[in-house]
Design an enzyme around this catalytic site. Structure first.
Site, PDB file in Angstrom:
ATOM      1  N   GLU A 129     -68.428 -13.291   6.682  1.00 26.15           N
ATOM      2  CA  GLU A 129     -67.248 -12.948   7.503  1.00 26.15           C
ATOM      3  C   GLU A 129     -67.038 -13.969   8.635  1.00 26.15           C
ATOM      4  OE1 GLU A 129     -65.049  -9.834   7.110  1.00 26.15           O
ATOM      5  OE2 GLU A 129     -64.102 -11.589   7.950  1.00 26.15           O
ATOM      6  N   VAL A 132     -64.928 -17.778   8.449  1.00 25.09           N
ATOM      7  CA  VAL A 132     -63.479 -18.026   8.561  1.00 25.09           C
ATOM      8  C   VAL A 132     -62.902 -17.121   9.656  1.00 25.09           C
ATOM      9  CG1 VAL A 132     -61.263 -18.028   7.349  1.00 25.09           C
ATOM     10  CG2 VAL A 132     -63.361 -18.438   6.056  1.00 25.09           C
ATOM     11  N   LYS A 205     -62.117 -23.558   5.418  1.00 26.37           N
ATOM     12  CA  LYS A 205     -61.790 -22.131   5.545  1.00 26.37           C
ATOM     13  C   LYS A 205     -60.773 -21.725   4.486  1.00 26.37           C
ATOM     14  CE  LYS A 205     -62.844 -22.327  10.473  1.00 26.37           C
ATOM     15  NZ  LYS A 205     -62.316 -22.665  11.790  1.00 26.37           N
TER      16      LYS A 205
HETATM   17  N1  HSE Z   1     -64.140 -25.778  15.269  1.00 26.47           N
HETATM   18  C1  HSE Z   1     -63.521 -24.554  14.870  1.00 26.47           C
HETATM   19  C2  HSE Z   1     -62.214 -24.384  15.594  1.00 26.47           C
HETATM   20  C3  HSE Z   1     -64.351 -23.342  15.157  1.00 26.47           C
HETATM   21  O1  HSE Z   1     -61.836 -25.197  16.436  1.00 26.47           O
HETATM   22  O2  HSE Z   1     -61.534 -23.420  15.286  1.00 26.47           O
HETATM   23  C4  HSE Z   1     -65.417 -23.126  14.159  1.00 26.47           C
HETATM   24  O3  HSE Z   1     -64.882 -22.850  12.906  1.00 26.47           O
END
Ligand code: HSE
Length: 435
Positions: A129, A132, A205
């Site tokens: 979970e 993403v 993601k």
């Molecule tokens: N680096 C990601 C972001 C967070 O800026 O949303 C981790 O998935």
């Protein structure tokens, strides 16, 4: 009350959040689970730096195998990130019959087709979970809540860094480079921001989300990808004039038995819910054939929001341990042995509306030359903006189109960019106003 032993690999930001949340809500978690979660071991290469949480020394180890080889630990939480040795540790945990909880999107998007079948074979859970949308329950929504729907579309803002930068550019009218630096100083962007601003994190993601939405195997490299580095303050201002905001959207849309899968900066109507997801927040807008639209919003990253998602998976597995079951919900919403490759719509074949910004000389006949080429490629204009020239030289000419085919657009722009009256490569931003 029964004890369930868990082991944590990776005591970084999220790992520390997991320790803190267990400490903070231990009683509540035990009440809801009907058992006590015991964090038996924590492995990290650095076990000396202070983390701001109380951890008894005897729990700490620099060797992840102290967890993997402990028969008492039934759930392994992998929060080290990266591809290796995370993949090896997860496969070892599976081999030993342990349930795994992970937030590692890069690993799952790249090695998911190896990890998930191995887990199904060994009858263990893989909870992801937190991989993403941080705290947002998008995985459970797709695997369980909307399981009986054909997902017409799933559109998401899946990267907080990009959303923070685009929001700041929109609100303050500043250029990308300046805002990126500010975001780094404020801790909203990494020192090396490539994974975020080039859209790679979003593509990881998206691969995970699409595999759940459609019950198919998705190859990362097949998802069309553009990051936000070419977005200028000028285009954001023109977008505003046209009633749009620019967001980095991941767009999945069912087209017959194929799926559009694309990630790119997108203009959306300024009144749409997604246009109003600002700063570092994430959101998902889904449309199921039975459910209709569903909107999920929340923190896509951060210590405690992500730890919350990690615990949703820990408790799922712990409940299975208590009942002596596993595999009740298929890992990727469909039996692994039945998973086929997803059929994606080639990018050339997508049809959408477009925004173009030409940089052309302000001379008689320029507009007709450009619009002539567009017309010859079956691209119909919706609006045209040209600002009066302030000094000699090129001026921006902005056009938006009705729906056109991507292949025609690319061919037309290639011809337009070769014209002697055109001074710069034309900027193209896709418009989605039917979300
Ligand atoms: N680096 C990601 C972001 C967070 O800026 O949303 C981790 O998935």
């Amino acid at each position: 009350m029964k004890n369930i032993s868990i082991g944590l690999i990776g005591l970084g930001n999220i790992g520390t959040g997991v320790v803190r949340l267990l400490e903070q809500n231990e009683k509540l978690i035990a009440q809801k689970l009907g058992a006590k979660l015991v964090l038996k071991k924590i492995a990290d290469i650095d076990i000396t730096s202070p983390r701001g949480v109380k951890i008894p020394k005897k729990l700490l180890t620099t060797d992840a195998r102290d967890i993997l080889n402990d028969p008492d630990i039934s759930i392994v939480i992998e929060l080290m990130g990266g591809y290796e040795p995370a993949r090896t540790f997860v496969l070892e945990a599976i081999k030993k019959g342990k349930h795994v909880v992970t937030a590692n999107k890069a690993m799952l998007a790249t090695f998911g087709n190896e990890i998930f079948p191995a887990a199904q074979k060994k009858n263990v859970d893989i909870g992801f979970e937190a991989s993403v949308g941080g705290t947002i329950p998008i995985i459970k929504t797709l695997k369980e809540s909307l399981v009986a729907n054909r997902i017409h579309s799933i559109v998401g803002i899946m990267n907080g860094t990009c959303n923070f930068i685009l929001t700041k550019m929109t609100n303050e009218g500043k250029p990308f480079d300046v805002v990126l630096k500010e975001a780094q100083q404020l801790g909203f962007a990494e020192a090396d921001p490539t994974f975020d601003i080039e859209g790679i994190d979003t593509s990881h993601k998206m691969a995970i989300v699409l595999s759940l939405a459609y019950g198919k195997k998705v190859r990362l490299k097949d998802i069309y990808l553009e990051g936000i580095t070419k977005i200028s303050a000028e285009d954001i201002a023109f977008a505003g004039e046209l009633g749009y905001r620019i967001k980095l959207l991941a767009i999945g849309r069912l087209k017959g038995d194929a799926v559009e899968a694309r990630i790119h900066p997108t203009m959306i109507a300024s009144g749409h819910l997604l246009a109003n997801v600002n700063h570092n927040y994430n959101a998902f807008h889904l449309v199921g054939d039975a459910s209709g639209p569903v909107f999920l919003f929340g923190q896509g990253a951060g210590m405690m929001p992500t730890a919350s998602a990690v615990f949703s998976d820990i408790l799922d597995s712990a409940r299975n341990v208590l009942k002596g079951i596993s595999g009740r919900v298929p890992l990727r919403s469909i039996d692994e042995t039945g998973m086929k490759d997803i059929r994606l719509v080639p990018m050339d074949n997508i049809e959408t509306k477009y925004y173009f910004r030409f940089t052309a000389l302000d001379r008689p006949g320029v507009l007709s030359k450009i619009s002539g080429i567009l017309g010859a490629h079956d691209i119909s204009l919706a609006t045209v903006i040209q600002k009066a020239r302030e000094e000699a030289g090129a001026v921006p000419i902005v056009m938006t189109t009705y729906k056109a085919k991507e292949k025609n657009v690319r061919q037309a722009l290639k011809k337009i960019d070769r014209l002697d009256i055109v001074r710069d490569k034309t900027i193209l931003i896709r418009i989605e106003d039917e979300l």
